[in-house]
Design an enzyme around this catalytic site. Structure first.
Site, PDB file in Angstrom:
ATOM      1  CB  VAL A  65      -2.688  11.889  15.212  1.00 25.78           C
ATOM      2  CG1 VAL A  65      -4.135  11.650  14.828  1.00 25.78           C
ATOM      3  CG2 VAL A  65      -1.731  11.179  14.291  1.00 25.78           C
ATOM      4  CG  ASN A 150       6.045  -8.082   7.452  1.00 25.25           C
ATOM      5  OD1 ASN A 150       6.465  -9.151   7.001  1.00 25.25           O
ATOM      6  ND2 ASN A 150       5.477  -7.159   6.700  1.00 25.25           N
ATOM      7  CE1 TYR A 156       1.575   0.198  10.438  1.00 22.66           C
ATOM      8  CE2 TYR A 156       1.758  -2.192  10.270  1.00 22.66           C
ATOM      9  CZ  TYR A 156       1.005  -1.040  10.178  1.00 22.66           C
ATOM     10  OH  TYR A 156      -0.328  -1.126   9.844  1.00 22.66           O
ATOM     11  CB  ILE A 189      -7.026  -3.869   4.277  1.00 21.46           C
ATOM     12  CG1 ILE A 189      -7.214  -4.648   5.607  1.00 21.46           C
ATOM     13  CG2 ILE A 189      -8.363  -3.326   3.763  1.00 21.46           C
ATOM     14  CD1 ILE A 189      -8.060  -5.895   5.559  1.00 21.46           C
TER      15      ILE A 189
HETATM   16  P1  NAP Z   1      -4.021   4.758   4.212  1.00 22.22           P
HETATM   17  O1  NAP Z   1      -4.906   4.411   3.064  1.00 22.22           O
HETATM   18  O2  NAP Z   1      -2.578   4.999   3.982  1.00 22.22           O
HETATM   19  O3  NAP Z   1      -4.668   6.053   4.956  1.00 22.22           O
HETATM   20  C1  NAP Z   1      -4.047   6.574   6.089  1.00 22.22           C
HETATM   21  C2  NAP Z   1      -4.922   7.638   6.716  1.00 22.22           C
HETATM   22  O4  NAP Z   1      -4.243   8.131   7.875  1.00 22.22           O
HETATM   23  C3  NAP Z   1      -5.147   8.831   5.786  1.00 22.22           C
HETATM   24  O5  NAP Z   1      -6.450   9.310   5.947  1.00 22.22           O
HETATM   25  C4  NAP Z   1      -4.136   9.856   6.312  1.00 22.22           C
HETATM   26  O6  NAP Z   1      -4.542  11.194   6.090  1.00 22.22           O
HETATM   27  C5  NAP Z   1      -4.157   9.553   7.804  1.00 22.22           C
HETATM   28  N1  NAP Z   1      -2.940  10.046   8.470  1.00 22.22           N
HETATM   29  C6  NAP Z   1      -1.645   9.753   8.196  1.00 22.22           C
HETATM   30  N2  NAP Z   1      -0.805  10.446   9.006  1.00 22.22           N
HETATM   31  C7  NAP Z   1      -1.603  11.190   9.827  1.00 22.22           C
HETATM   32  C8  NAP Z   1      -1.351  12.126  10.850  1.00 22.22           C
HETATM   33  N3  NAP Z   1      -0.105  12.461  11.234  1.00 22.22           N
HETATM   34  N4  NAP Z   1      -2.401  12.719  11.472  1.00 22.22           N
HETATM   35  C9  NAP Z   1      -3.672  12.409  11.110  1.00 22.22           C
HETATM   36  N5  NAP Z   1      -3.980  11.547  10.129  1.00 22.22           N
HETATM   37  C10 NAP Z   1      -2.959  10.946   9.485  1.00 22.22           C
HETATM   38  O7  NAP Z   1      -4.083   3.647   5.355  1.00 22.22           O
HETATM   39  P2  NAP Z   1      -5.059   2.389   5.567  1.00 22.22           P
HETATM   40  O8  NAP Z   1      -4.465   1.242   4.851  1.00 22.22           O
HETATM   41  O9  NAP Z   1      -6.462   2.773   5.339  1.00 22.22           O
HETATM   42  O10 NAP Z   1      -4.784   2.114   7.123  1.00 22.22           O
HETATM   43  C11 NAP Z   1      -5.604   2.670   8.133  1.00 22.22           C
HETATM   44  C12 NAP Z   1      -5.180   2.074   9.456  1.00 22.22           C
HETATM   45  O11 NAP Z   1      -5.267   0.660   9.391  1.00 22.22           O
HETATM   46  C13 NAP Z   1      -3.721   2.381   9.842  1.00 22.22           C
HETATM   47  O12 NAP Z   1      -3.633   2.584  11.231  1.00 22.22           O
HETATM   48  C14 NAP Z   1      -2.990   1.127   9.440  1.00 22.22           C
HETATM   49  O13 NAP Z   1      -1.802   0.939  10.186  1.00 22.22           O
HETATM   50  C15 NAP Z   1      -4.031   0.078   9.753  1.00 22.22           C
HETATM   51  N6  NAP Z   1      -3.845  -1.168   9.008  1.00 22.22           N
HETATM   52  C16 NAP Z   1      -3.888  -1.184   7.654  1.00 22.22           C
HETATM   53  C17 NAP Z   1      -3.702  -2.388   7.001  1.00 22.22           C
HETATM   54  C18 NAP Z   1      -3.745  -2.501   5.494  1.00 22.22           C
HETATM   55  O14 NAP Z   1      -3.460  -3.607   4.994  1.00 22.22           O
HETATM   56  N7  NAP Z   1      -4.085  -1.484   4.753  1.00 22.22           N
HETATM   57  C19 NAP Z   1      -3.464  -3.557   7.725  1.00 22.22           C
HETATM   58  C20 NAP Z   1      -3.426  -3.490   9.112  1.00 22.22           C
HETATM   59  C21 NAP Z   1      -3.621  -2.286   9.740  1.00 22.22           C
HETATM   60  P3  NAP Z   1      -4.106  12.006   4.752  1.00 22.22           P
HETATM   61  O15 NAP Z   1      -4.837  11.378   3.604  1.00 22.22           O
HETATM   62  O16 NAP Z   1      -4.499  13.393   5.023  1.00 22.22           O
HETATM   63  O17 NAP Z   1      -2.613  11.803   4.625  1.00 22.22           O
END
Ligand code: NAP
Length: 249
Positions: A65, A150, A156, A189
């Site tokens: 991205v 946070n 972030y 999550i």
């Molecule tokens: P995650 O398990 O770390 O997965 C992140 C995803 O983003 C992976 O598929 C990764 O691809 C992709 N990604 C990272 N850098 C990228 C880039 N430069 N270009 C394209 N894709 C990229 O994260 P998650 O916890 O599922 O979080 C998903 C979303 O929810 C994020 O926006 C996060 O901020 C938000 N969120 C998460 C939580 C939580 O508690 N987990 C809470 C609030 C918000 P690769 O596998 O190829 O690296």
């Protein structure tokens, strides 16, 4: 399998794991054509495999991205093979932990670039097709940290908070074309992003969640499916919190 998204071409960024994968799999279960993205070829292949296993149409594609050419390439590829995207989920994101005193400019920029500038670029690229077909659903993934802050996550938090203002403004700009823009705000999550938290931080977080547990990626996906479907036809510029009750308005 139901058909909340039948005939819809759905794009989910960051679909290799975590929330993005759960969203892609839920879309697949709703009969959508699903394109999920990963940053590597092997990630894209893995997405193609799980979509195939679920019997869905679509595939994994590579996307960084932060790379404008990569976004344009993705748009061209999808357009040529499947047609215009009608559901876009901007889920890809990264988090880092550092006190403001210690954040290096490069780290600040990496977060803003990946979490915020990407949302602007992806929306701008894919909304044209939606406006032309007079139908579209954009769902941007923010975070509770963007609402309450946070310690160690000012960058972030800033990136996720800005998604809110951006989404509300864009929603107003393109509503007349029947394109909606909404947000999903996950709490804590259970994914790779939160697996890195140490036990003390985790216990402290849990004590602030009324439902007393972390959320599962599928619970976020349920909200995304609703916003992606025609069931949310009169909702735009709005937010669904999937946070176990952390934020009370
Ligand atoms: P995650 O398990 O770390 O997965 C992140 C995803 O983003 C992976 O598929 C990764 O691809 C992709 N990604 C990272 N850098 C990228 C880039 N430069 N270009 C394209 N894709 C990229 O994260 P998650 O916890 O599922 O979080 C998903 C979303 O929810 C994020 O926006 C996060 O901020 C938000 N969120 C998460 C939580 C939580 O508690 N987990 C809470 C609030 C918000 P690769 O596998 O190829 O690296």
């Amino acid at each position: 399998m139901t058909d909340l998204l039948s005939d819809k071409i759905c794009l989910v960024t960051g679909a290799t794991r975590g929330i993005g994968r759960a969203v892609a799999e839920s879309f697949a279960a709703e009969s959508g054509v699903v394109i999920g993205t990963g940053t590597t070829d092997s990630g894209a292949t893995q997405i193609t495999e799980y979509l195939k296993t679920s019997g869905a149409s679509g595939e994994g594609m590579r996307l960084d991205v932060n790379d404008v050419d990569s976004i344009v390439e993705l748009q061209t590829k999808i357009q040529e093979k499947y047609g215009a995207v009608s559901v876009l989920v901007n889920n890809a994101g990264i988090s880092r932990n550092n006190l403001v005193m210690r954040i290096k400019d490069a780290e600040w920029e990496e977060i803003i670039e990946t979490n915020l500038n990407s949302v602007y670029r992806m929306c701008k690229t894919f909304m044209r097709g939606m406006m032309r077909q007079r139908y579209g659903r954009i769902i941007n993934v923010s975070s509770v940290v963007g609402h309450i802050g946070n310690v160690g996550q000012a960058h972030y938090s800033a990136s996720k908070s800005a998604i809110l203002g951006f989404s509300k403004s864009l929603a107003m700009e393109i509503a007349t074309r029947n394109v909606t823009v909404n947000m999903v705000v996950p709490g804590f999550i259970d994914t790779d992003m939160t697996n890195v938290l140490d036990e003390k931080v985790r216990d402290n977080l849990l004590s602030n969640i009324p439902l007393g547990r972390m959320g599962q990626p599928e619970e976020v996906a349920n909200a995304v499916v609703f916003l992606a479907s025609s069931q949310s036809s009169y909702i735009t510029g709005s937010t669904i919190f999937v946070d176990g009750g952390m934020i009370r308005h």
